[in-house]
Write a protein that holds these residues in place. Sequence first.
Motif, short mmCIF file in Angstrom:
data_model
loop_
_atom_site.label_atom_id
_atom_site.label_comp_id
_atom_site.label_asym_id
_atom_site.label_seq_id
_atom_site.Cartn_x
_atom_site.Cartn_y
_atom_site.Cartn_z
N GLU A 120 -11.51 -15.25 -23.93
CA GLU A 120 -10.21 -15.60 -24.65
C GLU A 120 -9.91 -14.62 -25.94
OE1 GLU A 120 -10.04 -19.80 -25.26
OE2 GLU A 120 -9.87 -20.35 -23.18
N GLY A 121 -10.78 -14.49 -26.69
CA GLY A 121 -10.93 -13.65 -27.76
C GLY A 121 -10.73 -12.12 -27.32
N ASP A 122 -11.35 -11.69 -26.13
CA ASP A 122 -11.05 -10.30 -25.89
C ASP A 122 -9.61 -10.40 -25.38
OD1 ASP A 122 -13.55 -9.74 -26.35
OD2 ASP A 122 -14.43 -9.97 -24.52
N LYS A 123 -9.06 -11.28 -24.67
CA LYS A 123 -7.89 -11.20 -24.46
C LYS A 123 -6.66 -11.02 -25.68
CE LYS A 123 -7.73 -13.49 -20.01
NZ LYS A 123 -7.41 -14.88 -19.28
N LYS A 124 -6.94 -11.84 -26.65
CA LYS A 124 -6.12 -11.84 -27.85
C LYS A 124 -6.41 -10.22 -28.62
CE LYS A 124 -6.14 -16.81 -28.94
NZ LYS A 124 -6.85 -17.66 -29.63
N LYS A 125 -7.43 -9.93 -28.27
CA LYS A 125 -7.76 -8.39 -28.84
C LYS A 125 -7.17 -7.49 -28.03
CE LYS A 125 -11.71 -9.92 -31.39
NZ LYS A 125 -13.38 -9.77 -31.40
N GLY A 126 -6.84 -7.61 -26.73
CA GLY A 126 -6.11 -6.68 -26.08
C GLY A 126 -7.41 -5.94 -25.21
N LEU A 127 -8.59 -6.57 -25.12
CA LEU A 127 -9.71 -5.76 -24.57
C LEU A 127 -9.71 -6.31 -22.82
CD1 LEU A 127 -12.57 -6.44 -26.96
CD2 LEU A 127 -11.27 -4.37 -26.68
#
Length: 152
Positions: free
Chosen positions: A141-148
Motif C-alpha cells: 500500500e505504501g508503494d502504491k501511494k509513492k507511485g512505485l
Amino acid sequence: MLYFVLLAFFNGVFIGLNRAINGKLSNYIGPFQASFVNHFVGFLFLTILFFSLSQFKIPNQNEIPFLAYLGGFFGVFMVALSSYSFMKLGATKSLIYAISAQMLTCVIIDTNDYHSLKFIGKIIGVCFIILGVYLLQKEKEGDKKKGLINAK
C-alpha cells in the motif's frame, strides 16, 4: 498423502474463485442474496450429481448428531461474509484475513493440550505469519501511494 495435499490445494483455488465470483455478484444483488444464489446453485448441482450417480440415500436421522448439521448454517454465513468483505476489502485482503482466522481456528481445533508449549508455539507461529502478511500488505500500500506500483 500427495493426493490429499493436491486436493487441499485445489480446494484453496476453488475457495478463492468462489469468493471472487460471489464478491462480484454481491456488488449487484447484495451479500446475502449472493450467498442464497451460491447455495441454491450448489444444491441444484449436487442434486443432479447424486441422482445421476444413483448414490443419493436419505440418512438415518438418529445416527447423526444435531451439531453435524451446523456446517450448512456456518456455510451460509461464510459465503455471505466473504462476499461482503470482498466488496469492501478486495480479494487479497479478504482472503488474507479469512485464512488467518482459519489458521488460528484450526490450531485451536487440532490441539488437545492448550497449556503445552507446542500449542503456545503454534499460536505464536500463526501470529508471525499473520503479522508478516499484514506487513507485506502495508508495504504494498505504501508503494502504491509513492507511485512505485500501479494502483487500480
